[in-house]
Scaffold this motif. Structure first.
Motif, mmCIF file in Angstrom:
data_model
loop_
_atom_site.group_PDB
_atom_site.id
_atom_site.type_symbol
_atom_site.label_atom_id
_atom_site.label_comp_id
_atom_site.label_asym_id
_atom_site.label_seq_id
_atom_site.Cartn_x
_atom_site.Cartn_y
_atom_site.Cartn_z
ATOM 1 N N ILE A 14 -6.569 4.027 -0.807
ATOM 2 C CA ILE A 14 -5.775 2.796 -0.692
ATOM 3 C C ILE A 14 -5.668 2.397 0.767
ATOM 4 O O ILE A 14 -5.842 1.238 1.132
ATOM 5 C CB ILE A 14 -4.381 3.003 -1.318
ATOM 6 N N GLU A 15 -5.411 3.386 1.629
ATOM 7 C CA GLU A 15 -5.257 3.055 3.043
ATOM 8 C C GLU A 15 -6.569 2.587 3.649
ATOM 9 O O GLU A 15 -6.574 1.742 4.540
ATOM 10 C CB GLU A 15 -4.694 4.253 3.806
ATOM 11 N N LEU B 67 -6.825 -7.318 -10.115
ATOM 12 C CA LEU B 67 -5.820 -7.162 -9.059
ATOM 13 C C LEU B 67 -6.486 -6.814 -7.734
ATOM 14 O O LEU B 67 -6.181 -7.393 -6.687
ATOM 15 C CB LEU B 67 -4.877 -6.038 -9.478
ATOM 16 N N LEU B 68 -7.409 -5.853 -7.802
ATOM 17 C CA LEU B 68 -8.080 -5.429 -6.571
ATOM 18 C C LEU B 68 -8.937 -6.551 -6.022
ATOM 19 O O LEU B 68 -9.105 -6.689 -4.812
ATOM 20 C CB LEU B 68 -8.957 -4.200 -6.841
ATOM 21 N N LEU C 81 4.212 3.270 2.246
ATOM 22 C CA LEU C 81 3.828 1.951 1.762
ATOM 23 C C LEU C 81 5.046 1.135 1.366
ATOM 24 O O LEU C 81 4.990 0.306 0.472
ATOM 25 C CB LEU C 81 2.890 2.076 0.573
ATOM 26 N N LEU D 81 -0.304 -10.341 3.493
ATOM 27 C CA LEU D 81 -0.261 -11.743 3.085
ATOM 28 C C LEU D 81 1.177 -12.248 3.038
ATOM 29 O O LEU D 81 1.527 -13.260 3.631
ATOM 30 C CB LEU D 81 -0.919 -11.872 1.710
ATOM 31 N N PRO E 262 -0.615 2.819 -15.318
ATOM 32 C CA PRO E 262 -0.181 3.866 -14.382
ATOM 33 C C PRO E 262 0.659 3.239 -13.267
ATOM 34 O O PRO E 262 0.118 2.655 -12.336
ATOM 35 C CB PRO E 262 -1.494 4.438 -13.854
ATOM 36 N N LEU F 18 1.453 1.225 -5.544
ATOM 37 C CA LEU F 18 0.871 1.494 -4.220
ATOM 38 C C LEU F 18 -0.226 0.479 -3.911
ATOM 39 O O LEU F 18 -0.280 -0.092 -2.818
ATOM 40 C CB LEU F 18 0.284 2.904 -4.175
ATOM 41 N N VAL F 19 -1.096 0.236 -4.909
ATOM 42 C CA VAL F 19 -2.215 -0.683 -4.705
ATOM 43 C C VAL F 19 -1.707 -2.089 -4.404
ATOM 44 O O VAL F 19 -2.121 -2.725 -3.439
ATOM 45 C CB VAL F 19 -3.117 -0.683 -5.956
ATOM 46 N N THR G 191 -7.269 5.045 -10.426
ATOM 47 C CA THR G 191 -6.185 4.391 -11.162
ATOM 48 C C THR G 191 -6.522 4.296 -12.643
ATOM 49 O O THR G 191 -5.678 4.537 -13.501
ATOM 50 C CB THR G 191 -5.933 2.979 -10.605
ATOM 51 N N LEU H 27 -8.435 -9.880 -6.497
ATOM 52 C CA LEU H 27 -7.630 -11.013 -6.033
ATOM 53 C C LEU H 27 -7.109 -10.791 -4.627
ATOM 54 O O LEU H 27 -6.879 -11.724 -3.881
ATOM 55 C CB LEU H 27 -6.415 -11.169 -6.952
ATOM 56 N N ALA H 28 -6.911 -9.517 -4.306
ATOM 57 C CA ALA H 28 -6.212 -9.203 -3.069
ATOM 58 C C ALA H 28 -7.031 -9.598 -1.855
ATOM 59 O O ALA H 28 -8.253 -9.477 -1.853
ATOM 60 C CB ALA H 28 -5.921 -7.724 -3.031
ATOM 61 N N PRO H 29 -6.370 -10.109 -0.836
ATOM 62 C CA PRO H 29 -7.069 -10.483 0.388
ATOM 63 C C PRO H 29 -7.392 -9.254 1.212
ATOM 64 O O PRO H 29 -6.659 -8.906 2.126
ATOM 65 C CB PRO H 29 -6.057 -11.378 1.103
ATOM 66 N N SER H 30 -8.454 -8.537 0.869
ATOM 67 C CA SER H 30 -8.808 -7.377 1.683
ATOM 68 C C SER H 30 -10.302 -7.406 1.966
ATOM 69 O O SER H 30 -11.083 -7.921 1.192
ATOM 70 C CB SER H 30 -8.437 -6.087 0.973
ATOM 71 N N PRO I 178 0.491 4.511 -9.094
ATOM 72 C CA PRO I 178 -0.724 4.079 -8.391
ATOM 73 C C PRO I 178 -0.824 2.565 -8.273
ATOM 74 O O PRO I 178 -1.188 2.051 -7.212
ATOM 75 C CB PRO I 178 -1.859 4.620 -9.271
ATOM 76 N N LEU I 179 -0.436 1.844 -9.339
ATOM 77 C CA LEU I 179 -0.534 0.389 -9.274
ATOM 78 C C LEU I 179 0.413 -0.204 -8.244
ATOM 79 O O LEU I 179 0.057 -1.124 -7.510
ATOM 80 C CB LEU I 179 -0.232 -0.217 -10.639
ATOM 81 N N MET J 155 -0.090 -2.320 -0.946
ATOM 82 C CA MET J 155 -1.089 -2.218 0.113
ATOM 83 C C MET J 155 -1.861 -3.535 0.260
ATOM 84 O O MET J 155 -2.118 -4.005 1.364
ATOM 85 C CB MET J 155 -2.067 -1.098 -0.247
ATOM 86 N N LEU J 156 -2.206 -4.147 -0.878
ATOM 87 C CA LEU J 156 -3.085 -5.303 -0.822
ATOM 88 C C LEU J 156 -2.362 -6.586 -0.440
ATOM 89 O O LEU J 156 -2.928 -7.446 0.215
ATOM 90 C CB LEU J 156 -3.763 -5.490 -2.190
ATOM 91 N N PHE J 157 -1.107 -6.730 -0.860
ATOM 92 C CA PHE J 157 -0.448 -8.018 -0.645
ATOM 93 C C PHE J 157 0.586 -7.984 0.473
ATOM 94 O O PHE J 157 1.220 -8.980 0.754
ATOM 95 C CB PHE J 157 0.201 -8.495 -1.946
ATOM 96 N N VAL K 287 -10.310 3.526 -5.573
ATOM 97 C CA VAL K 287 -8.983 3.164 -6.072
ATOM 98 C C VAL K 287 -9.071 2.764 -7.537
ATOM 99 O O VAL K 287 -8.305 3.238 -8.384
ATOM 100 C CB VAL K 287 -8.392 1.997 -5.243
ATOM 101 N N MET L 161 -12.216 0.213 -2.484
ATOM 102 C CA MET L 161 -11.881 -0.296 -3.812
ATOM 103 C C MET L 161 -12.474 0.485 -4.987
ATOM 104 O O MET L 161 -11.767 0.733 -5.959
ATOM 105 C CB MET L 161 -12.280 -1.774 -3.931
ATOM 106 N N LEU M 133 -6.386 9.248 -3.731
ATOM 107 C CA LEU M 133 -5.970 7.874 -4.026
ATOM 108 C C LEU M 133 -5.284 7.251 -2.817
ATOM 109 O O LEU M 133 -5.598 6.119 -2.432
ATOM 110 C CB LEU M 133 -5.026 7.870 -5.235
ATOM 111 N N ILE M 134 -4.351 7.987 -2.211
ATOM 112 C CA ILE M 134 -3.621 7.446 -1.051
ATOM 113 C C ILE M 134 -4.609 7.122 0.069
ATOM 114 O O ILE M 134 -4.560 6.039 0.677
ATOM 115 C CB ILE M 134 -2.572 8.461 -0.563
ATOM 116 N N ILE N 121 -6.672 -3.932 -13.537
ATOM 117 C CA ILE N 121 -6.807 -3.240 -12.249
ATOM 118 C C ILE N 121 -7.905 -3.901 -11.422
ATOM 119 O O ILE N 121 -7.724 -4.173 -10.233
ATOM 120 C CB ILE N 121 -7.126 -1.743 -12.474
#
Lengths: 312, 337
Positions: free
Chosen positions: B297-298, B26-27, A253, A160, A145, A151-152, B309, B29-32, A148-149, A155-157, B305, B302, B293-294, B23
């Motif tokens: 994400i904000e 990815l979520l 975003l 950084l 998708p 956006l994700v 997704t 790995l992210a620095p959150s 959505p990906l 948002m996440l990187f 999301v 996780m 979803l938006i 997915i």
């Protein structure tokens, strides 16, 4: 313009004297392209947008980030051809600056996705052993998708990359990278199909029989022959990348307000829709005209490159 | 055919597993930080405990497998219990995928948002088909006529102009200047009589048209080229030679055959219409799945999301499958072996 004049005299001379002159592939393509009126108009509009975005800031030399509270939310005037925003910044200067970023994103993301797509497509088409795994990979990417990906990932990187590469370069590289990496699949499929067909032709067999190495066959014999579908997907890729970038910016975003693109300008204008609808209209018009002209160019190019249509 | 369907179905399962893994990775790995949104006065030990309670203390593969178990086994069981009113096993203590920000089960959140999205997407797709099919048929039947030229231009316009621009322009014209329709979609509105139906109709018309026109632009091109392919076939000449009237030839013989590839395109396009709804929901402030979803994400939520997704991915894979199978079923010339 000189080229056009030459091309037309050549074609006239052809038909009048009936003498066969040397005709190159690209001359044929150009002659077919000229008959597509929408494509010609597309070239004109796109050239106009490109020129005004590149040269405009030298003629209209207001700093796009200059705040002038006294003249906020103004309409069109000679000093501010597109009015001003709620902080008194000149909209025309902002649209020109935003256009530079939007077009840069479009072209770079297209270049990345094209390189990836061509690479995967040529490898899958030429080497039988790689065909299965690479095409499964393509199918997998097609099932992701994408919106959505995107956006994700952004948002996440975002933070950084902004801390590593600086606020402007960081977000630019991130957006170009994610758009490029998620849009190569169509190119790969098309290129693979073409390579599979060309691989069976006699000239490839001839090259192989005199001992040419695979990488020479690919670069000398196969690549030039798959150039036309690649060029068509290049034009369409620019349009798609501009749309995706502006959609991301529209969802908040994408690029930040101090480094705007057309999509971001539109997003920033939406809360002021009641006071100043022009803030939404101008950037939106710029996106739409650019994408429309590029799509028409791609359409004309596809017809011109298609040997079944050309010459009719 | 049946064997092909089973094989495709079996291939879809690993695809979806790989996607869910991508997915999740990815979520992860992210620095959150899920506690980043909480007040700064909370001490570090408490933050660690909060992360622990969210299940973050465990290693990556355990968390991934737990998510898989919760979403693929526990949630369907739960759904069965709710719809049939039965109890399967230890349903009280069954773990569910929970949102980090609201602590409610994610599936319940999605179920609450789904009707709004479904009604807008469904209506817009129906509108798109109703616009695209007649335009495609007439454009092809009168190829290169003025109608065809205008139709081509409008469909070019339709997929070049992004929905967030058409949407805002519609708001400017119909809400700001003319004041006909509301610019914000009220999801709490209940339809119980004719007047409330009119209100619902008014608030739906803009989102549905924005999304519908965008899909119609692409569908009408497919419809046109499919009609053109069929109009030149021999069976059309035969039908005319037998003395059938033009409406019968075009609308019964040609249209039915031309619809075969279009039906598959319709099935393939539905997931991307759902993705397009994310933007449309943002323009008209519809609180559907896209808005969920938006928001997630904000808020760095996780599990939400991940689940939303993944559901989008399931939609894509399932509709690809449906499109392939439909093509084989509708067109007897296609035989999968």
């Amino acid at each position: 313009m000189n080229e056009i004049a030459q091309a037309s005299t050549v074609s006239e001379a052809d038909s009048q004297e009936g003498v066969l002159q040397h005709r190159s592939l690209w001359l044929d393509v150009w002659q077919q392209f000229r008959t597509h009126k929408g494509a010609l108009a597309g070239v004109g509009v796109f050239a106009l947008i490109l020129l005004s975005v590149l040269l405009g800031p030298y003629l209209h030399d207001i700093d796009p980030q200059y705040l002038d509270y006294k003249s906020k939310n103004q309409g069109m005037s000679i000093k501010h051809p597109m009015g001003t925003d709620n902080l008194g910044r000149d909209m025309f200067a902002q649209v020109l600056a935003g256009g530079r970023t939007s077009l840069a994103v479009g072209v770079t993301a297209m270049a990345l996705s094209l390189t990836l797509g061509t690479f995967v497509g040529v490898l899958a088409g030429y080497f039988n052993r790689l065909d299965g795994p690479l095409m499964r990979l393509t199918d997998l990417f097609l099932a992701l998708p994408i919106l959505p990906l995107l956006l994700v990932i952004i948002m996440l990187f975002r933070d950084l990359l902004r801390s590593i590469l600086g606020p402007e370069m960081g977000i630019f590289i991130l957006i170009v990278f994610v758009i490029g990496i998620t849009s190569w699949m169509q190119t790969a499929r098309i290129v693979r199909g073409e390579v599979l067909a060309i691989k069976q032709r006699e000239f490839v067999l001839a090259a192989r029989s005199i001992g040419t190495r695979p990488h020479r066959i690919i670069t000398r014999h196969i690549f030039p022959n798959v150039l036309s579908p690649i060029m068509v997907s290049a034009t369409l890729g620019v349009a798609a990348a501009i749309i995706t970038e502006s959609a991301l910016s529209f969802l908040g975003l994408g690029f930040p307000s101090d480094f705007p693109t057309w999509g971001r300008l539109l997003f920033d204008g939406v809360p002021f829709l009641n006071i100043n609808p022009a803030r939404v209209i101008w950037p939106g018009l710029a996106i739409s005209l650019t994408v429309l002209s590029v799509n028409y160019m791609g359409d004309g190019l596809r017809d011109a490159m298609d040997p079944r249509i050309r010459g009719r | 055919m049946f064997r092909y369907a089973v094989r495709r179905l079996l291939f879809a399962v690993p695809t979806l597993l790989v996607i869910s893994f991508i997915i999740f990775a990815l979520l992860d790995l992210a620095p959150s930080d899920p506690t980043a949104q909480l007040p700064l006065t909370i001490p570090e030990e408490v933050r660690e405990m909060i992360k622990e309670s969210l299940g973050l203390g465990q290693p990556f593969h355990i968390r991934y497998l737990k998510w898989l178990e919760q979403f693929l086994i526990n949630e369907p069981l739960n759904l069965m219990e709710q719809s049939w009113g039965i109890e399967i096993g230890d349903s009280e203590n069954r773990m569910r995928v929970r949102s980090w920000s609201t602590r409610a089960p994610v599936v319940d959140l999605i179920a609450a948002r789904l009707p709004q999205t479904l009604i807008v997407v469904g209506m817009s797709y129906i509108v798109a088909i109703m616009i695209a099919v007649p335009i495609g048929v007439i454009s092809a039947y009168k190829q290169y006529s003025i109608f065809d030229q205008i139709g081509t231009f409008i469909s070019m316009l339709g997929f070049s102009v992004p929905t967030f621009f058409t949407g805002t322009v519609m708001i400017v014209i119909f809400s700001v200047v003319l004041g006909w329709f509301p610019s914000i979609y009220d999801t709490t509105h209940v339809v119980n009589d004719f007047d409330s139906f009119v209100v619902q109709f008014k608030q739906m018309i803009m989102p549905v048209m924005v999304l519908g026109l965008f899909s119609a632009a692409q569908l009408s091109r497919f419809m046109r080229s499919s009609m053109l392919d069929n109009l030149n076939q021999e069976y059309v000449r035969t039908a005319r030679a037998k003395g059938m009237s033009e409406p019968v030839v075009v609308l019964i013989h040609v249209l039915r055959n031309s619809l075969i590839p279009v039906v598959t395109v319709i099935a393939l396009g539905l997931p991307s219409t759902f993705a397009g709804a994310i933007i449309t929901e943002q323009i008209f402030r519809i609180n559907g799945v896209g808005a969920l979803l938006i928001g997630a994400i904000e808020g760095a939520d996780m599990p939400t999301v991940q689940t939303v997704t993944f559901i989008f991915a399931v939609l894509i894979v399932v509709f690809n499958l449906i499109a392939d199978l439909l093509y084989g079923m509708l067109d007897p010339r296609i035989r999968y072996e």
